[in-house]
Write a protein that holds these residues in place. Structure first.
Motif, PDB file in Angstrom:
ATOM      1  N   MET A   1       0.805  -1.136   0.000  1.00  0.00           N
ATOM      2  CA  MET A   1       0.000   0.000   0.000  1.00  0.00           C
ATOM      3  C   MET A   1       0.885   1.249   0.000  1.00  0.00           C
ATOM      4  SD  MET A   1      -3.249   0.222   0.659  1.00  0.00           S
ATOM      5  CE  MET A   1      -4.324   1.044   0.679  1.00  0.00           C
ATOM      6  N   GLU A   2       1.898   1.087   0.552  1.00  0.00           N
ATOM      7  CA  GLU A   2       2.854   2.172   0.588  1.00  0.00           C
ATOM      8  C   GLU A   2       3.282   2.517  -0.838  1.00  0.00           C
ATOM      9  OE1 GLU A   2       4.787   4.862   2.587  1.00  0.00           O
ATOM     10  OE2 GLU A   2       3.662   3.444   3.721  1.00  0.00           O
ATOM     11  N   ALA A   3       3.444   1.567  -1.665  1.00  0.00           N
ATOM     12  CA  ALA A   3       3.854   1.809  -3.040  1.00  0.00           C
ATOM     13  C   ALA A   3       2.731   2.529  -3.807  1.00  0.00           C
ATOM     14  CB  ALA A   3       4.180   0.507  -3.737  1.00  0.00           C
ATOM     15  N   VAL A   4       1.511   2.119  -3.518  1.00  0.00           N
ATOM     16  CA  VAL A   4       0.368   2.740  -4.189  1.00  0.00           C
ATOM     17  C   VAL A   4       0.262   4.188  -3.718  1.00  0.00           C
ATOM     18  CG1 VAL A   4      -2.136   2.674  -4.434  1.00  0.00           C
ATOM     19  CG2 VAL A   4      -0.832   0.607  -4.452  1.00  0.00           C
ATOM     20  N   ARG A   5       0.479   4.342  -2.393  1.00  0.00           N
ATOM     21  CA  ARG A   5       0.374   5.677  -1.841  1.00  0.00           C
ATOM     22  C   ARG A   5       1.476   6.557  -2.435  1.00  0.00           C
ATOM     23  NH1 ARG A   5      -0.665   6.490   4.408  1.00  0.00           N
ATOM     24  NH2 ARG A   5      -2.754   6.017   3.870  1.00  0.00           N
ATOM     25  N   ILE A   7       2.862   6.230  -5.342  1.00  0.00           N
ATOM     26  CA  ILE A   7       2.511   6.473  -6.744  1.00  0.00           C
ATOM     27  C   ILE A   7       1.413   7.525  -6.805  1.00  0.00           C
ATOM     28  CG2 ILE A   7       1.509   5.458  -8.805  1.00  0.00           C
ATOM     29  CD1 ILE A   7       2.962   2.902  -8.107  1.00  0.00           C
ATOM     30  N   LEU A   8       0.422   7.346  -5.943  1.00  0.00           N
ATOM     31  CA  LEU A   8      -0.682   8.295  -5.945  1.00  0.00           C
ATOM     32  C   LEU A   8      -0.198   9.679  -5.517  1.00  0.00           C
ATOM     33  CD1 LEU A   8      -3.713   6.305  -4.586  1.00  0.00           C
ATOM     34  CD2 LEU A   8      -3.338   7.095  -6.880  1.00  0.00           C
ATOM     35  N   ASP A   9       0.700   9.713  -4.536  1.00  0.00           N
ATOM     36  CA  ASP A   9       1.193  11.015  -4.094  1.00  0.00           C
ATOM     37  C   ASP A   9       1.989  11.705  -5.194  1.00  0.00           C
ATOM     38  OD1 ASP A   9       0.067  10.889  -1.658  1.00  0.00           O
ATOM     39  OD2 ASP A   9       1.851  10.146  -0.602  1.00  0.00           O
ATOM     40  N   SER A  10       2.630  10.953  -6.020  1.00  0.00           N
ATOM     41  CA  SER A  10       3.414  11.592  -7.068  1.00  0.00           C
ATOM     42  C   SER A  10       2.590  11.794  -8.361  1.00  0.00           C
ATOM     43  CB  SER A  10       4.659  10.777  -7.359  1.00  0.00           C
ATOM     44  OG  SER A  10       4.301   9.543  -7.887  1.00  0.00           O
ATOM     45  N   VAL A  11       1.629  10.910  -8.605  1.00  0.00           N
ATOM     46  CA  VAL A  11       0.860  10.980  -9.852  1.00  0.00           C
ATOM     47  C   VAL A  11      -0.281  11.989  -9.734  1.00  0.00           C
ATOM     48  CG1 VAL A  11      -0.660   9.652 -11.364  1.00  0.00           C
ATOM     49  CG2 VAL A  11       1.443   8.687 -10.562  1.00  0.00           C
ATOM     50  N   VAL A  12      -0.926  12.092  -8.597  1.00  0.00           N
ATOM     51  CA  VAL A  12      -2.098  12.976  -8.453  1.00  0.00           C
ATOM     52  C   VAL A  12      -1.681  14.442  -8.681  1.00  0.00           C
ATOM     53  CG1 VAL A  12      -3.799  13.844  -6.784  1.00  0.00           C
ATOM     54  CG2 VAL A  12      -3.401  11.416  -7.013  1.00  0.00           C
ATOM     55  N   PRO A  13      -0.603  14.928  -8.042  1.00  0.00           N
ATOM     56  CA  PRO A  13      -0.257  16.312  -8.351  1.00  0.00           C
ATOM     57  C   PRO A  13       0.156  16.481  -9.821  1.00  0.00           C
ATOM     58  CG  PRO A  13       0.937  15.593  -6.415  1.00  0.00           C
ATOM     59  CD  PRO A  13       0.192  14.426  -6.954  1.00  0.00           C
ATOM     60  N   LEU A  14       0.787  15.450 -10.373  1.00  0.00           N
ATOM     61  CA  LEU A  14       1.171  15.518 -11.776  1.00  0.00           C
ATOM     62  C   LEU A  14      -0.063  15.566 -12.664  1.00  0.00           C
ATOM     63  CD1 LEU A  14       3.586  15.465 -13.758  1.00  0.00           C
ATOM     64  CD2 LEU A  14       3.267  12.997 -13.822  1.00  0.00           C
ATOM     65  N   MET A  15      -1.069  14.762 -12.350  1.00  0.00           N
ATOM     66  CA  MET A  15      -2.323  14.747 -13.099  1.00  0.00           C
ATOM     67  C   MET A  15      -3.074  16.069 -12.914  1.00  0.00           C
ATOM     68  SD  MET A  15      -2.871  12.448 -14.946  1.00  0.00           S
ATOM     69  CE  MET A  15      -2.893  10.785 -15.337  1.00  0.00           C
TER      70      MET A  15
END
Length: 176
Positions: A1-5, A7-15
């Protein structure tokens, strides 16, 4: 989950940044398109104005030409008026001319022109004798005699203005 988090922390601001960038590009494209469309509309509205300006400029040039021609005609008319006024003034300054008509005009009679003068010696003698002299004889006196020929015209003039009374008659020519 840490990996998803992660990814999400880095992808969401990028998106989110990509979405904001796309939205700003869309707004810029739409405004640019509207400006281009408005510019084209303005060009279409300016073309008739340019043609109207060109037509009005031609009409103005035509009217200017007509104005110059009218000014030329006006100045020519003013010059003619001034010339006629000078002639009228000159005629007003001249003494009057009296016209004596002898005989009646007819188909078989011609008109003969002559001048009559009252002899200055006879006028002086008449004044010395106390007889009044008509002031008309100080001015020009012309005769038009309607007669068959020059000799009968001379006889008629001599009858009305006798040489013995101090008149001098000078015949010029027949009236045309």
């Amino acid at each position: 989950m840490e990996a998803v988090r992660t990814i999400l922390d880095s992808v969401v601001p990028l998106m989110a940044a990509l979405a904001v960038l796309c939205h700003l590009c869309w707004i810029g494209f739409r405004r640019g398109w509207e400006r281009a469309a408005g510019l084209e509309r303005m060009r279409r509205s300016v073309l008739p104005l340019k043609e109207r300006r060109r037509a009005e400029a031609e009409a103005l040039a035509d009217l200017s030409c007509r104005l110059e021609e009218a000014k030329g005609r006006l100045s020519a008319a003013e010059q003619r008026t001034n010339h006629l006024q000078r002639q009228i003034d000159a005629l007003d300054k001249e003494p009057p001319v009296f016209l004596h008509i002898l005989g009646a005009p007819a188909a078989n009679r011609r008109g003969f022109r002559a001048e009559v003068q009252y002899d200055t010696n006879a006028a002086t003698a008449a004044r010395a004798a106390g007889k009044p002299v008509n002031p008309a004889w100080r001015y020009g006196n012309r005769i038009v005699v309607h007669a068959l020929d020059l000799s009968s015209a001379r006889r008629e003039a001599e009858h009305v203005f006798p040489h013995k009374a101090g008149y001098q008659v000078f015949f010029h020519a027949a009236v045309s």
